[in-house]
Design a protein around this motif. Sequence first.
Motif, PDB file in Angstrom:
ATOM      1  N   MET A 105      -0.402 -61.722  55.035  1.00  0.00           N
ATOM      2  CA  MET A 105      -0.961 -61.680  56.381  1.00  0.00           C
ATOM      3  C   MET A 105      -1.808 -60.423  56.533  1.00  0.00           C
ATOM      4  O   MET A 105      -1.559 -59.413  55.877  1.00  0.00           O
ATOM      5  N   ARG A 106      -2.780 -60.487  57.419  1.00  0.00           N
ATOM      6  CA  ARG A 106      -3.517 -59.297  57.802  1.00  0.00           C
ATOM      7  C   ARG A 106      -2.881 -58.734  59.071  1.00  0.00           C
ATOM      8  O   ARG A 106      -2.661 -59.460  60.037  1.00  0.00           O
ATOM      9  N   VAL A 107      -2.554 -57.449  59.033  1.00  0.00           N
ATOM     10  CA  VAL A 107      -1.952 -56.799  60.197  1.00  0.00           C
ATOM     11  C   VAL A 107      -2.831 -55.619  60.603  1.00  0.00           C
ATOM     12  O   VAL A 107      -3.479 -54.985  59.764  1.00  0.00           O
ATOM     13  N   PRO A 108      -2.860 -55.299  61.905  1.00  0.00           N
ATOM     14  CA  PRO A 108      -3.707 -54.203  62.367  1.00  0.00           C
ATOM     15  C   PRO A 108      -3.193 -52.835  61.957  1.00  0.00           C
ATOM     16  O   PRO A 108      -1.996 -52.640  61.732  1.00  0.00           O
ATOM     17  N   LEU A 109      -4.127 -51.887  61.866  1.00  0.00           N
ATOM     18  CA  LEU A 109      -3.799 -50.490  61.616  1.00  0.00           C
ATOM     19  C   LEU A 109      -3.907 -49.723  62.927  1.00  0.00           C
ATOM     20  O   LEU A 109      -4.924 -49.823  63.623  1.00  0.00           O
ATOM     21  N   HIS A 110      -2.879 -48.961  63.270  1.00  0.00           N
ATOM     22  CA  HIS A 110      -2.881 -48.129  64.472  1.00  0.00           C
ATOM     23  C   HIS A 110      -2.922 -46.665  64.059  1.00  0.00           C
ATOM     24  O   HIS A 110      -2.004 -46.181  63.382  1.00  0.00           O
ATOM     25  N   VAL A 111      -3.965 -45.962  64.436  1.00  0.00           N
ATOM     26  CA  VAL A 111      -4.079 -44.534  64.139  1.00  0.00           C
ATOM     27  C   VAL A 111      -3.282 -43.748  65.177  1.00  0.00           C
ATOM     28  O   VAL A 111      -3.489 -43.903  66.390  1.00  0.00           O
ATOM     29  N   ALA A 131     -11.181 -48.837  58.667  1.00  0.00           N
ATOM     30  CA  ALA A 131     -10.620 -50.186  58.495  1.00  0.00           C
ATOM     31  C   ALA A 131      -9.713 -50.478  59.684  1.00  0.00           C
ATOM     32  O   ALA A 131      -8.918 -49.632  60.093  1.00  0.00           O
ATOM     33  N   ASN A 132      -9.852 -51.658  60.246  1.00  0.00           N
ATOM     34  CA  ASN A 132      -9.065 -52.027  61.423  1.00  0.00           C
ATOM     35  C   ASN A 132      -7.781 -52.767  61.084  1.00  0.00           C
ATOM     36  O   ASN A 132      -6.838 -52.783  61.878  1.00  0.00           O
ATOM     37  N   HIS A 161      -6.294 -42.768  52.555  1.00  0.00           N
ATOM     38  CA  HIS A 161      -6.516 -44.035  51.872  1.00  0.00           C
ATOM     39  C   HIS A 161      -5.318 -44.964  52.081  1.00  0.00           C
ATOM     40  O   HIS A 161      -4.304 -44.571  52.652  1.00  0.00           O
ATOM     41  N   LEU A 162      -5.444 -46.181  51.576  1.00  0.00           N
ATOM     42  CA  LEU A 162      -4.355 -47.149  51.697  1.00  0.00           C
ATOM     43  C   LEU A 162      -3.042 -46.598  51.157  1.00  0.00           C
ATOM     44  O   LEU A 162      -1.975 -46.826  51.731  1.00  0.00           O
ATOM     45  N   ALA A 185     -10.646 -46.205  51.486  1.00  0.00           N
ATOM     46  CA  ALA A 185     -10.508 -45.241  52.574  1.00  0.00           C
ATOM     47  C   ALA A 185     -10.283 -45.980  53.885  1.00  0.00           C
ATOM     48  O   ALA A 185     -10.878 -47.028  54.134  1.00  0.00           O
ATOM     49  N   ILE A 186      -9.422 -45.417  54.736  1.00  0.00           N
ATOM     50  CA  ILE A 186      -9.140 -46.073  56.014  1.00  0.00           C
ATOM     51  C   ILE A 186      -9.439 -45.176  57.218  1.00  0.00           C
ATOM     52  O   ILE A 186      -9.783 -45.659  58.289  1.00  0.00           O
ATOM     53  N   VAL A 187      -9.305 -43.848  57.045  1.00  0.00           N
ATOM     54  CA  VAL A 187      -9.606 -42.913  58.134  1.00  0.00           C
ATOM     55  C   VAL A 187     -10.136 -41.618  57.532  1.00  0.00           C
ATOM     56  O   VAL A 187      -9.621 -41.141  56.517  1.00  0.00           O
ATOM     57  N   ASN A 188     -11.182 -41.039  58.162  1.00  0.00           N
ATOM     58  CA  ASN A 188     -11.582 -39.689  57.786  1.00  0.00           C
ATOM     59  C   ASN A 188     -11.739 -38.838  59.038  1.00  0.00           C
ATOM     60  O   ASN A 188     -11.763 -39.345  60.154  1.00  0.00           O
ATOM     61  N   LEU A 189     -11.822 -37.528  58.822  1.00  0.00           N
ATOM     62  CA  LEU A 189     -11.899 -36.591  59.947  1.00  0.00           C
ATOM     63  C   LEU A 189     -13.053 -35.635  59.694  1.00  0.00           C
ATOM     64  O   LEU A 189     -13.110 -34.972  58.648  1.00  0.00           O
TER      65      LEU A 189
END
Length: 230
Positions: A105-111, A131-132, A161-162, A185-189
């Motif tokens: 399944m695809r599940v959302p990513l919550h930052v 990535a959402n 990253h993942l 990569a999923i989040v950068n700052l």
Amino acid sequence: MSEYTLTASVRHDLGKGASRRLRRANEQVPAIIYGGEQAPQAIAVDKTIFYKSIEEEAFFSSLINLEVEGKSQQVVVRDLQRHPYKPLVTHADFMRVDATHEISMRVPLHVVGQDESTAIKEQDGEPHQLANDVEISCLPKDLPDYLEVNIAELEIGSTLHLSDIQVPAGVTLVELSHGEDHDQAIVNLTKAKEMQAEEDEEAEDTTEAGGNDQAEEGDKGDDEEEDNKE
């Protein structure tokens, strides 16, 4: 894991015309259930609860108790077909799940962690989610509504990253099973001002390129005019 229950009836009258009549007259949504050892089955889902459910993000990554004429079975949403311009669902696809078999399944990513981040509060840092959602594999009982990505300790110029995601027990990230080169990569700052400067520079380059193209076209036009005069 969130819990949802939908009620439905078996649909015997099939085809586009029948589906339109179903949506208009009976306040139901045409759908199909497939998967498992049973044959696919056309159904009509009660519209009111269904429409309330699809407003919630968790609905799309949760197990659903689907009661079809009194008989309950567990399913997940596989696809929704929507009207091109009206806020209507024209058809829904549900897949049966087996408690003993893993599902993907695809599940959302919550930052999370922005409020605790020193880089954001004191150093003018700005997070950028790349990535959402992400594909996972697990048994139905272990299916999470979402996965958290904690950026509280992330420094400016760094990237998560993942492989940095803390997944619950029994859950695996499908992409990572394909090798290290799939550790996306999923989040950068970054510094907010630096990002804005880069965007302004890109916009300026685009404007200059457009101006140069117009100037070249103007020069060509002048040359052609002089050639014609000659």
